[in-house]
Enzyme design. Sequence first.
Site, PDB file in Angstrom:
ATOM      1  N   HIS A  18     -82.768 -35.014   0.787  1.00 34.21           N
ATOM      2  CA  HIS A  18     -83.889 -34.345   1.452  1.00 34.21           C
ATOM      3  C   HIS A  18     -83.987 -34.795   2.901  1.00 34.21           C
ATOM      4  CE1 HIS A  18     -84.840 -34.212  -2.837  1.00 34.21           C
ATOM      5  NE2 HIS A  18     -85.374 -33.051  -2.570  1.00 34.21           N
TER       6      HIS A  18
ATOM      7  N   GLU B 164     -78.316 -20.015  -3.052  1.00 32.80           N
ATOM      8  CA  GLU B 164     -78.369 -19.946  -1.593  1.00 32.80           C
ATOM      9  C   GLU B 164     -77.379 -18.924  -1.028  1.00 32.80           C
ATOM     10  OE1 GLU B 164     -78.534 -22.678  -3.408  1.00 32.80           O
ATOM     11  OE2 GLU B 164     -80.488 -23.507  -2.851  1.00 32.80           O
TER      12      GLU B 164
END
Length: 743
Positions: free
Chosen positions: A543, A473
């Site tokens: 999530h 990322e």
Amino acid sequence: MATTKVDPKLSENSVAKKAKTYQGLTSQQLIDAYRIMFTSRRIDDREILLKRQQKVFFQISGAGHEAVGVGAAFALKASYDWFYPYYRDRALCLTLGATPYEMLLQGVGAADDPSSGGRQMPSHWAYKRLNVVTQSSPTGTQILQAVGCAEASRYLARHPRTAEKATGDYRQFKEVQFQGDEVTYVSLGDGTTSEGEFWEALNVAANRRLPVIFCVQDNEYAISVPVEVQTAGGNISHLVSGFPNFHFEEIDGTDPVVTYAAFKRAAEHCRGGHGPAFVHAHVIRPYSHSLSDDERLYRPDAERRADAARDPVPRLQMFLLREGILDEKGINKIEKDVEDQMQADTDRALDAALPQPETIYNYVYSPNLDPTSVEFETHPVISPPETATDGKGSATPNKSPNKTMADLINATLRDEMQRDERIVVFGEDVADCSREEYIKQKLVKGKGGVFKLTAGLQGQFGSDRVFNSPIAEASIVGRATGMATRGLKPVVEIQFFDYIWPAMMQLRDELPTIRWRSNNAFSAPLVIRVAIGGYLTGGAIYHSQCGESIFTHTPGLRVVFPSNALDAAGLLRTAIRCDDPVLFLEHKRLYRETYGRAPYPGPDYMVPFGKAKIVQPGTDLTVITYGAVVPRALQAAQKLEREHHVSVELVDLRCLNPFDWDAIAASVKKTNRSLIAYEDSLSWGYGAEIAARIADQLFHHLDAPVKRVAATDTFVGYQPILENAILPQSSDLFRAMKELAEF
Ligand SMILES: Cc1ncc(C[n+]2csc(CCOP(=O)(O)OP(=O)(O)O)c2C)c(N)n1
Ligand SMILES: [Mg+2]
């Protein structure tokens, strides 16, 4: 580059030696090298003196690193190649054309300091005219940006029209230059090779064969920590040698001639399109790490003496004398000239105007384009249903004109990519299929994002513009930042908000700071789309997280959080066309929700930032919210109206930074009661700031305490019983609204 024409009478030997070159460097260039290296060292000494007199406030030297800087800069081209140096690169910057006076201006923190206008410490180089990109303090953050810069060079060479001026959006203010075969130089210390971002950068550069030269300046220490503690086996060259496509050099970086030759070879490899280069330069650190460090605490005298014997400045002096390029008088003349000039420059810098307190807010955001302005306010243009876009191509027949948020984001990306060739899309799994041939042979359909938001974009715009990144990322955000600095408009994706944290250094210390810290010399407007939020039934901790307040707490970053398809389309377009970096938060639960569907509003539909939407008007209390809490609050408000005749005004903020204070204030002044509802955990969450402001500025309009409803101060659990208990539900909102109305 500063040049010294030495009086021939003072240095007759130099005339005799004129014809000889040293790995291609002429005698005159070696004289120039000496002048620059000596200047560099004397600026350090001068700053140290000024620090002791409390006229500068920090000092970190380039001592011992002068030869590698000069050698590298001689082999590269100022204002043509691109440079991401680090703080020891004083001599590199001087060779490229920065002046001692400019450096002293930064030392004293002058308003006219070209690197930062008094905002950054000395040795944080930024010289726009020389393509020296603004530098920060975190070790290693420059490396991925340099990779992105090299990617931009490649992209611009393949898409030259992209560089053309355009009006009507950020492009009006972003000049793009490229040469076609330019290289990007990035430097770092030996200790900095321990940072994960270094390895992410090598991986991408090798894999994409990017024209970037990594220069590791190995002085064997990172403050007090020696190289064998940082680097397994003690030699970084050994560790990186397995990366493909690289040209490797391991050299004596205290010798400018050796360095020059190595960089010549490295640059040739890069310019030829063969891939990146890695120059491992062994140097010394004759002064302590910085003026805040005393190396005698951890380095014995003998070790320091051994270093001193390799000092590049006296070594080059000896070399020039030995080769007969300069005699003692010639050396003395150079040194006296430098000292005299230094005195004059110092006097001038100490007299320079200082930055004024009222300028502190300048350049947090673009001064040219205000995304809250009417320029970004347009009306939907709805096509008839049979020709409306369905997010998979504009001509596809379409049963219902109402499309999901996912459809409209996809359609908006398509139209914007069509309109602006500077847009590139990358991230994890965003491409349809990295192995293009599978698609071409129609063996597979393609993926286009784990939520399919980028489906079909690679097919339509090609793999240059839409491609997968490694699971890294920091590399997504860092590379995008480098590309945006060069003028591209990356629209990248972070697959889940829960996994944004490896990019945090880039997101906190780099991207939002670039414009401010360089006093508007550089900027990196780009869009980071992030799938966020819970209510997924089974999403669990990793999530389902929110956490937007961490980013609204970061100046320089716009943060958007739409609750419905139409707003998502309009706000995404504003995000893409505006001149600031934008964190675009897309709620996963809303992607395909029935709530808030809309027809595609056309290729120019925009919603300005910082403008809330009154979802329903009301008179008894105000609910301020955003994202997936909006439909839940609406449901609760409608029930309250039905069952208890309480009229709720529901305000959807849509954009969190900037946010619409005027809309909040107008509503609270009308209803005198306010509830702030958000999905993130309660304490220190986004609503805490709104609540504090209402309490502070609207106190006299309040008939009840300012209330909040949010998630519990826990993580989100997997079992739906847990998730329901943790995230704010419609029933929680109903109860809180009712209590507030009855207060
Ligand atoms: C991410 C980060 N961690 C820690 C620091 C503090 N720090 C500044 S310089 C430095 C040592 C760097 O050593 P090296 O990379 O070898 O460069 P050198 O100073 O030796 O040239 C450290 C730990 C920092 N600036 N950034
Ligand atoms: Mg070091």
